[in-house]
Design an enzyme around this catalytic site. Structure first.
Site, PDB file in Angstrom:
ATOM      1  N   ALA A 168      37.944  58.461  39.969  1.00 58.66           N
ATOM      2  CA  ALA A 168      38.395  57.921  41.403  1.00 58.66           C
ATOM      3  C   ALA A 168      39.918  58.934  41.731  1.00 58.66           C
ATOM      4  O   ALA A 168      40.930  58.656  41.060  1.00 58.66           O
ATOM      5  CB  ALA A 168      38.492  56.598  41.317  1.00 58.66           C
TER       6      ALA A 168
ATOM      7  N   GLY B  54      47.791  54.734  40.269  1.00 62.71           N
ATOM      8  CA  GLY B  54      46.817  55.297  40.223  1.00 62.71           C
ATOM      9  C   GLY B  54      45.863  54.394  40.752  1.00 62.71           C
ATOM     10  O   GLY B  54      46.023  53.530  41.783  1.00 62.71           O
ATOM     11  N   ASN B  55      44.838  53.690  39.434  1.00 63.62           N
ATOM     12  CA  ASN B  55      43.638  53.206  40.281  1.00 63.62           C
ATOM     13  C   ASN B  55      42.905  52.429  38.967  1.00 63.62           C
ATOM     14  O   ASN B  55      43.710  52.629  37.895  1.00 63.62           O
ATOM     15  CB  ASN B  55      42.405  53.467  41.771  1.00 63.62           C
ATOM     16  CG  ASN B  55      42.366  54.620  40.574  1.00 63.62           C
ATOM     17  OD1 ASN B  55      41.460  54.482  40.060  1.00 63.62           O
ATOM     18  ND2 ASN B  55      42.361  55.991  40.951  1.00 63.62           N
ATOM     19  N   ARG B  56      42.495  51.710  39.495  1.00 59.40           N
ATOM     20  CA  ARG B  56      41.314  50.450  38.517  1.00 59.40           C
ATOM     21  C   ARG B  56      40.365  51.802  37.491  1.00 59.40           C
ATOM     22  O   ARG B  56      39.692  50.949  36.093  1.00 59.40           O
ATOM     23  CB  ARG B  56      41.152  49.239  38.242  1.00 59.40           C
ATOM     24  CG  ARG B  56      42.005  48.554  39.658  1.00 59.40           C
ATOM     25  CD  ARG B  56      41.235  47.046  39.798  1.00 59.40           C
ATOM     26  NE  ARG B  56      42.538  46.394  40.947  1.00 59.40           N
ATOM     27  CZ  ARG B  56      43.220  45.582  40.218  1.00 59.40           C
ATOM     28  NH1 ARG B  56      43.320  45.396  38.944  1.00 59.40           N
ATOM     29  NH2 ARG B  56      43.622  44.833  40.592  1.00 59.40           N
TER      30      ARG B  56
END
Length: 404
Positions: free
Chosen positions: A275, A208-210
């Site tokens: 995102a 995933g991402n932030r």
């Protein structure tokens, strides 16, 4: 958000009256002019002085108060209200509102106002489930009254059930939705994405991402506050203030693609603030990978669907497509390349390494790029203010293409 808007809060006899104090405080902090009307029963739970201190305005309690600033107080309150909220609304108050009675300042004002009426029931579970209460709520809904709640949880009796007054953020969202229905985006349908996608490695881990989703939530609420019908596709639950927003929960990029494609065909605009992961594990394990079972772990990654490209292909004629670009270096150059590559009408770019502008922050500093090559840099602003500026640009672009 609510600068100079006039809200009347009616407080009736319930232990949940303490929540009304928080509601009045929050409305005032958001810039609203708040007038409070109370029933005699409400004044036995919480002092009128509390509301006077929080709102900075007199409290309407006695219909026969000769010292009131208004000639006929309930009529004056009713006429200047843009929305009236009865919170908490006890079973007794709901029955009297349904019957059209006018024997205290709350029911008098509710009967006299032409403003939208919002009620937040609060009572013991069996009182709420009683056929009489249900009939009274149905009658109010038929007359156009908006009913929010009640919620399920612990009640004043110590039991658990349905009867709790909803929390203040949900009421704030409902007030903003009601006040925004005649805004400059009324009649428009928009789709907003939020959050970072999660591509599973196994049932526990993911790639995933932030992204926190805060920018997407701000966009969804700002559009709602201007009258738009909003579909929010997100990987994280929206805040309680997102009342009136249609939420579609997703997790993976493919799920987001499916949800956006389904929603965008009838939309006036799509704003892709999510995102989306560019790559995902080519295969995910069905069971949790145990640390002791392996010395190392290698992942084969495959490209995820291009959500923006597929959504653009599925959008109806005239739908405006806006994207986001979170960059770390050569920010504007990378954004211009993405805008051309994706064929976007608008691109919002920010440097996520800059102070106050990264993932999870409540502020953002962005530059908007238009298709004609022009740039609109914005200073560091709260994300809600950034969202409003983005919708200003979207509305202007829609009008340019003949979609007033």
């Amino acid at each position: 958000m609510l600068s100079a808007r006039r809200v009347v809060v009616g407080v009736t006899g319930s232990i949940a009256a303490y929540k009304a104090a928080d509601l009045v405080s929050k409305l005032t902090q958001l810039g609203a002019t708040v007038d409070v009307a109370m029933t005699p029963a409400a004044a036995r739970f919480i002092a009128p002085l509390t509301f006077r201190a929080l709102s900075g305005r007199p409290v309407a309690l006695d219909p026969f108060d000769v010292h009131s600033e208004l000639a006929v107080e309930h009529v004056g309150l009713a006429q200047r209200a843009e929305v009236m909220v009865v919170a908490p609304a006890s079973a007794d108050a709901i029955a009297r509102l349904a019957a059209g009675m006018a024997n205290d300042m709350v029911t008098l004002t509710a009967l006299a106002t032409a403003a939208p009426l919002l009620i937040a029931p609060a009572m013991e579970e069996h009182m709420h489930a009683n056929a009489a209460t249900q009939a009274n709520l149905a009658r109010l809904r038929e007359r156009g009254v908006h009913v929010v709640g009640p919620a399920e949880g612990r009640l004043a009796s110590g039991a658990s059930g349905t009867g709790r007054m909803v929390e203040v953020p949900a009421l704030l969202g409902a007030v903003r939705w009601l006040l925004g229905r005649s805004g400059d985006m009324a009649g428009r349908r928009v789709v907003v994405t939020a959050g970072g996608t999660r591509e599973p490695i196994d049932p526990v881990r993911y790639v995933g991402n932030r992204s926190s989703g805060k920018m997407g939530f701000a966009l969804a609420e700002a559009a709602r506050d201007r009258g738009a019908q909003v579909v929010l596709v997100s990987t994280v639950p929206p805040p309680e203030t997102a009342y009136g927003i249609e939420h579609v929960a997703v997790e993976r990029a493919a799920e987001m693609r499916d949800a956006v494609v389904a929603a965008v065909s009838e939309a006036d605009a799509l704003v892709m603030a999510a995102a989306v992961a560019d790559f995902a594990p080519a295969a995910s394990e069905q069971r949790k990978i145990k640390r002791g079972e392996r010395e190392s772990l290698a992942l084969e990654l495959a490209r995820t669907p291009d959500v923006l490209a597929e959504a653009k292909a599925s959008a109806g004629p005239g739908c405006l497509i806006a994207g986001f670009a979170a960059e770390t270096h050569e920010v504007l150059e990378a954004a211009r390349s993405k805008m051309v590559r994706k064929g976007l009408d608008l691109l919002v770019v920010n440097d996520v390494t800059a102070a106050g502008s990264g993932f999870g922050s409540d502020t953002n500093r962005v530059t908007m790029l238009r298709r004609d090559g022009s740039e609109i840099p914005l200073p560091l602003l709260p994300k809600y203010a950034v969202a409003q500026r983005i919708w200003d640009e979207v509305v202007a672009l829609l009008r340019e293409r003949g979609r007033p």
